[in-house]
Scaffold this motif. Structure first.
Motif, mmCIF file in Angstrom:
data_model
loop_
_atom_site.group_PDB
_atom_site.id
_atom_site.type_symbol
_atom_site.label_atom_id
_atom_site.label_comp_id
_atom_site.label_asym_id
_atom_site.label_seq_id
_atom_site.Cartn_x
_atom_site.Cartn_y
_atom_site.Cartn_z
ATOM 1 N N SER A 370 37.647 41.717 38.795
ATOM 2 C CA SER A 370 38.906 40.989 38.971
ATOM 3 C C SER A 370 39.751 41.719 40.007
ATOM 4 C CB SER A 370 39.668 40.886 37.652
ATOM 5 O OG SER A 370 38.915 40.175 36.697
ATOM 6 N N THR A 371 40.071 41.035 41.085
ATOM 7 C CA THR A 371 40.854 41.626 42.169
ATOM 8 C C THR A 371 42.182 40.901 42.272
ATOM 9 O OG1 THR A 371 38.823 42.135 43.376
ATOM 10 C CG2 THR A 371 40.889 42.163 44.626
ATOM 11 N N PRO A 372 43.322 41.583 42.054
ATOM 12 C CA PRO A 372 44.638 40.939 42.197
ATOM 13 C C PRO A 372 44.864 40.494 43.642
ATOM 14 C CG PRO A 372 44.817 42.984 40.962
ATOM 15 C CD PRO A 372 43.451 42.964 41.557
ATOM 16 N N LEU A 373 45.501 39.349 43.812
ATOM 17 C CA LEU A 373 45.786 38.801 45.135
ATOM 18 C C LEU A 373 47.294 38.748 45.344
ATOM 19 C CD1 LEU A 373 43.293 35.790 45.107
ATOM 20 C CD2 LEU A 373 42.930 38.055 46.100
ATOM 21 N N GLY A 374 47.733 39.089 46.521
ATOM 22 C CA GLY A 374 49.144 38.964 46.879
ATOM 23 C C GLY A 374 50.052 39.967 46.207
#
Length: 399
Positions: A370-374
């Motif tokens: 899971s990669t956080p965006l923004g």
């Protein structure tokens, strides 16, 4: 004198042409002994000739010994049908309990072989393949001999033979030969004006009118599954659920399965702080996978697959802590191992279009990043791993 001479001359000839019971018995015993010698020496055709001539005599019509020898000879020649018939004749001719060797032979023939009605496929027909290797050399010998009989005269006629019990693959379709029953095995690649393959193929007709060429067509179906899963994420366990709607196709004579699916999961994206997990959120995604098709039995189809999933995660904002300024958009992707077990409810008639609805159960093992965006803060941009297992139930609809 002439009349007397003629009478005397004919008398010895007439007497010589009439055989006595002792002579018949001697001739019969001689043929049995001669046939046994040939059989033990491996001269099977000569042995069969002696035994058949003995069986045409009055003494041999119901002699259990002779018909047991005939059964043994036919079996060694690869003719199981004739061997079964001879062994049954020997059993009928036995007084009381049959000879132990005859009983053993008859049990072997009736439990290890099944009768098959073979519809020949001509020059472009199929030949059966064993779904599992035949380890018994005798069974393998009989099968290979039967295979030669199916292939040698490339005709489209119907014949009857015996094959070792078990599963056979004909054009990607699985047939089971069962002892004590008759199995219909159609080797034709297509039948009828529509050129619909008897085992799921279509034939493409060229405009020149040349011989039709068979080309396998992928069998596709719709798969719908739903269930739950548990996972481990950031030193904490949790759970969730998923709905999967997939298109599947069986290619390469239904030996390889392709899957393209859309998924919708409900699960936690990540932990905000060590003691405060983020609320659950929706995770729409996609999954592509491929794997072999395994048929443990005619009624079960097992399909293990390996694939890759990718999706977009968004937690429910109403459940976030007041003043939360962390990430709320996530790229979620990773490998997935899954297996689907399908329960076949009926044999598919490939000569006409039908739709089957079959229950399935599935299991999955997944790994996700899971990669956080923004995210604004550097600390919030760190990816984390999730791994878990799940179980699902559903239906597969196919034609």
């Amino acid at each position: 004198m002439i009349a007397l001479g003629m009478t005397l001359g004919l008398t010895p000839t007439t007497v010589h042409s009439q055989s006595s019971p002792l002579q018949d018995e001697t001739s019969y015993s001689h043929r049995i002994a001669q046939g046994r010698y040939f059989l033990e020496d491996g001269l099977l055709n000569q042995a069969l000739r002696e035994f058949e001539q003995a069986s045409s005599m009055k003494e041999g019509r119901q002699d259990p010994l002779l018909h047991t020898l005939l059964a043994r000879t036919h079996f060694r020649l690869g003719d199981v049908a004739a061997s079964v018939a001879a062994a049954k004749t020997a059993e009928r001719g036995s007084e009381g309990e049959p000879d132990p060797q005859l009983a053993e032979l008859l049990e072997f023939l009736l439990t290890r072989f099944g009768k098959v009605t073979v519809i020949g496929g001509g020059t472009d027909g199929y030949l059966p393949e064993t779904a599992a290797p035949l380890l018994d050399p005798e069974l393998k010998r009989i099968f290979l001999g039967s295979l030669e009989r199916m292939a040698a005269p490339a005709t489209a006629g119907t014949t009857s033979m015996y094959l070792p019990v078990g599963n056979y693959r004909v054009g990607g379709h699985i047939l089971e030969v069962v002892a004590g029953t008759t199995t219909r095995m159609d080797l034709r690649s297509s039948v009828g004006r529509a050129a619909a393959g008897v085992y799921g193929e279509r034939r493409q007709d060229s405009t020149s009118g040349a011989r039709l060429a068979t080309t396998p067509v992928a069998r596709s179906s719709l798969l719908v599954r739903m269930g739950g899963h548990g996972f481990y994420q950031q030193t904490n366990g949790s759970g969730g659920g998923r709905v999967l709607v997939a298109w599947t196709a069986a290619v390469a004579r239904e030996r390889i399965s392709l899957l393209a699916a859309g998924t919708l999961s409900l699960q936690r994206m990540e932990r905000i702080v060590a003691s405060d997990p983020a609320p659950g959120g929706l995770l729409p995604g996609a999954l592509v996978a491929v794997g072999p098709v395994v048929r443990p039995s005619p009624r079960l189809v097992l399909t293990p697959r390996i694939g890759w999933s990718i999706g977009y995660g968004h937690p429910l904002e109403s459940g976030l802590p007041e003043g939360y300024r962390g990430p709320i958009h996530y790229l979620v992707h990773g490998p997935e191992l899954e297996a689907t077990l399908r329960f076949r409810v009926q044999e598919v008639d490939d000569a006409r279009e039908t739709v089957s609805v079959e229950p399935v159960v599935g299991a999955r093992l997944f790994f996700q990043e899971s990669t956080p965006l923004g995210s604004i803060l550097e600390a919030d941009r760190k990816s984390h791993l999730t791994f878990g297992v799940g179980f699902e139930f559903g239906l597969q609809l196919g034609s």
